[in-house]
Design a protein around this motif. Sequence first.
Motif, mmCIF file in Angstrom:
data_model
loop_
_atom_site.group_PDB
_atom_site.id
_atom_site.type_symbol
_atom_site.label_atom_id
_atom_site.label_comp_id
_atom_site.label_asym_id
_atom_site.label_seq_id
_atom_site.Cartn_x
_atom_site.Cartn_y
_atom_site.Cartn_z
ATOM 1 N N ILE A 11 0.992 -1.114 0.159
ATOM 2 C CA ILE A 11 -0.017 0.056 -0.050
ATOM 3 C C ILE A 11 0.890 1.363 0.000
ATOM 4 C CG2 ILE A 11 -1.998 1.308 1.193
ATOM 5 C CD1 ILE A 11 -2.726 -1.730 0.347
ATOM 6 N N ARG A 12 0.971 1.770 -1.139
ATOM 7 C CA ARG A 12 1.934 2.952 -1.405
ATOM 8 C C ARG A 12 1.484 4.005 -2.101
ATOM 9 N NH1 ARG A 12 7.175 1.997 0.424
ATOM 10 N NH2 ARG A 12 7.638 -0.019 0.610
ATOM 11 N N ASP A 13 -0.046 3.958 -2.544
ATOM 12 C CA ASP A 13 -0.511 5.055 -3.334
ATOM 13 C C ASP A 13 -1.758 5.726 -2.982
ATOM 14 O OD1 ASP A 13 -1.501 6.565 -5.470
ATOM 15 O OD2 ASP A 13 -1.053 4.983 -6.950
ATOM 16 N N PRO A 14 -1.603 7.060 -2.492
ATOM 17 C CA PRO A 14 -2.962 7.322 -1.995
ATOM 18 C C PRO A 14 -3.951 7.633 -2.982
ATOM 19 C CG PRO A 14 -1.102 8.867 -1.354
ATOM 20 C CD PRO A 14 -0.517 7.722 -2.298
ATOM 21 N N ALA A 15 -3.747 7.820 -4.266
ATOM 22 C CA ALA A 15 -4.686 7.772 -5.221
ATOM 23 C C ALA A 15 -5.598 6.375 -5.301
ATOM 24 C CB ALA A 15 -4.360 7.950 -6.612
ATOM 25 N N ALA A 16 -4.917 5.143 -5.313
ATOM 26 C CA ALA A 16 -5.343 4.071 -5.138
ATOM 27 C C ALA A 16 -5.965 3.780 -3.821
ATOM 28 C CB ALA A 16 -4.307 2.940 -5.607
ATOM 29 N N ILE A 17 -5.666 4.290 -2.884
ATOM 30 C CA ILE A 17 -6.265 4.014 -1.800
ATOM 31 C C ILE A 17 -7.596 4.821 -1.944
ATOM 32 C CG2 ILE A 17 -6.417 4.777 0.807
ATOM 33 C CD1 ILE A 17 -3.189 4.533 0.858
ATOM 34 N N TYR A 53 -11.633 0.667 15.011
ATOM 35 C CA TYR A 53 -10.625 1.609 14.989
ATOM 36 C C TYR A 53 -10.256 1.558 13.440
ATOM 37 C CZ TYR A 53 -10.023 1.476 19.907
ATOM 38 O OH TYR A 53 -10.149 1.521 21.410
ATOM 39 N N PRO A 54 -9.724 2.677 12.859
ATOM 40 C CA PRO A 54 -9.368 2.584 11.378
ATOM 41 C C PRO A 54 -8.180 1.718 10.987
ATOM 42 C CG PRO A 54 -8.512 4.946 12.372
ATOM 43 C CD PRO A 54 -9.221 3.979 13.337
ATOM 44 N N VAL A 55 -7.924 1.488 9.827
ATOM 45 C CA VAL A 55 -6.727 0.762 9.468
ATOM 46 C C VAL A 55 -6.011 1.971 8.834
ATOM 47 C CG1 VAL A 55 -5.514 -0.674 7.543
ATOM 48 C CG2 VAL A 55 -7.576 -1.203 8.751
ATOM 49 N N VAL A 56 -4.747 2.113 9.304
ATOM 50 C CA VAL A 56 -3.751 3.067 9.047
ATOM 51 C C VAL A 56 -2.522 2.746 7.953
ATOM 52 C CG1 VAL A 56 -2.523 5.151 9.727
ATOM 53 C CG2 VAL A 56 -4.161 4.359 11.152
ATOM 54 N N CYS A 57 -2.697 3.411 6.955
ATOM 55 C CA CYS A 57 -1.867 2.832 5.949
ATOM 56 C C CYS A 57 -0.608 3.782 5.768
ATOM 57 C CB CYS A 57 -2.403 2.961 4.535
ATOM 58 S SG CYS A 57 -3.827 2.113 4.373
ATOM 59 N N ASP A 58 0.606 3.421 6.093
ATOM 60 C CA ASP A 58 1.920 4.319 5.830
ATOM 61 C C ASP A 58 2.423 4.095 4.484
ATOM 62 O OD1 ASP A 58 4.350 5.635 5.986
ATOM 63 O OD2 ASP A 58 4.876 4.997 7.850
ATOM 64 N N VAL A 59 2.186 5.031 3.592
ATOM 65 C CA VAL A 59 2.596 4.961 2.244
ATOM 66 C C VAL A 59 4.126 4.930 1.901
ATOM 67 C CG1 VAL A 59 0.189 5.648 1.319
ATOM 68 C CG2 VAL A 59 2.235 7.451 1.629
ATOM 69 N N ASN A 60 4.969 5.419 2.898
ATOM 70 C CA ASN A 60 6.443 5.448 3.062
ATOM 71 C C ASN A 60 6.659 4.022 3.074
ATOM 72 O OD1 ASN A 60 6.376 8.364 2.453
ATOM 73 N ND2 ASN A 60 5.825 8.636 4.652
ATOM 74 N N THR A 61 6.290 3.303 4.187
ATOM 75 C CA THR A 61 7.147 2.093 4.596
ATOM 76 C C THR A 61 6.129 0.917 3.890
ATOM 77 O OG1 THR A 61 5.824 2.077 6.505
ATOM 78 C CG2 THR A 61 7.888 3.178 6.318
ATOM 79 N N SER A 62 4.851 1.134 3.516
ATOM 80 C CA SER A 62 3.825 0.182 3.119
ATOM 81 C C SER A 62 3.155 -0.559 4.594
ATOM 82 C CB SER A 62 4.512 -0.848 1.964
ATOM 83 O OG SER A 62 3.461 -1.652 1.564
ATOM 84 N N LYS A 63 3.386 -0.148 5.588
ATOM 85 C CA LYS A 63 2.926 -0.746 6.698
ATOM 86 C C LYS A 63 1.522 -0.377 6.816
ATOM 87 C CE LYS A 63 4.031 -0.886 11.831
ATOM 88 N NZ LYS A 63 4.621 -0.346 12.894
ATOM 89 N N LEU A 64 0.676 -1.267 7.264
ATOM 90 C CA LEU A 64 -0.519 -0.974 7.765
ATOM 91 C C LEU A 64 -0.432 -1.227 9.195
ATOM 92 C CD1 LEU A 64 -2.691 -3.400 5.325
ATOM 93 C CD2 LEU A 64 -2.053 -0.943 5.161
ATOM 94 N N SER A 65 -1.295 -0.499 10.155
ATOM 95 C CA SER A 65 -1.415 -0.319 11.171
ATOM 96 C C SER A 65 -2.870 -0.610 11.843
ATOM 97 C CB SER A 65 -0.631 0.948 12.174
ATOM 98 O OG SER A 65 0.563 0.895 11.713
ATOM 99 N N PHE A 66 -3.506 -1.353 12.579
ATOM 100 C CA PHE A 66 -4.731 -1.585 12.840
ATOM 101 C C PHE A 66 -4.792 -2.556 14.480
ATOM 102 C CE2 PHE A 66 -3.914 -5.033 9.956
ATOM 103 C CZ PHE A 66 -4.528 -5.979 10.691
ATOM 104 N N ASP A 67 -6.042 -2.490 14.854
ATOM 105 C CA ASP A 67 -6.176 -3.054 15.994
ATOM 106 C C ASP A 67 -7.742 -3.518 15.827
ATOM 107 O OD1 ASP A 67 -6.507 -4.347 18.429
ATOM 108 O OD2 ASP A 67 -5.738 -2.620 19.546
ATOM 109 N N ASN A 68 -7.992 -5.031 15.611
ATOM 110 C CA ASN A 68 -9.182 -5.300 15.521
ATOM 111 C C ASN A 68 -9.348 -6.533 16.668
ATOM 112 O OD1 ASN A 68 -7.664 -7.521 14.507
ATOM 113 N ND2 ASN A 68 -9.233 -8.103 12.933
ATOM 114 N N PHE A 69 -8.578 -6.522 17.799
ATOM 115 C CA PHE A 69 -8.753 -7.266 18.786
ATOM 116 C C PHE A 69 -9.051 -8.776 18.211
ATOM 117 C CE2 PHE A 69 -10.977 -7.893 23.109
ATOM 118 C CZ PHE A 69 -9.775 -8.420 23.716
#
Length: 122
Positions: A11-17, A53-69
């Motif tokens: 996940i690296r492209d804000p337009a595609a997000i 909570y949202p899924v947070v996409c860091d387009v610089n690292t391609s890392k996804l952060s989320f907590d869905n327990f």
Amino acid sequence: MSHIVQIQTEIRDPAAIRTACQRSQLPPPVQGEFQLFNSTAAGWAVQLRNWRYPVVCDVNTSKLSFDNFEGRWGDRAELDRFLQGYAVEKAKLEALKQGHTIREQSLADGSIKLTVHVGGAA
């Protein structure tokens, strides 16, 4: 000539997000810093259906952060649908940039078949 391609999505492209959110009828992504349960994450936040909570996409690292327990705060299938939509939208954007046309077909098993016509010929 036909070729089967499998894609490892980053996940690296804000337009595609943005277009993946539209495709899934989700709210538009928002850039910033966001609170998860016990941490914060910066990037583009995507609010999936019925996720606390949202899924947070860091387009610089391609890392996804989320907590869905572990599924209690959000069904992983919703994230998988978003990632599939992102991959399709990113592939379409890249093909269009190169002047190709794309045909999309949803398959019975839930997968998506993209046919790219090189040079724009249909």
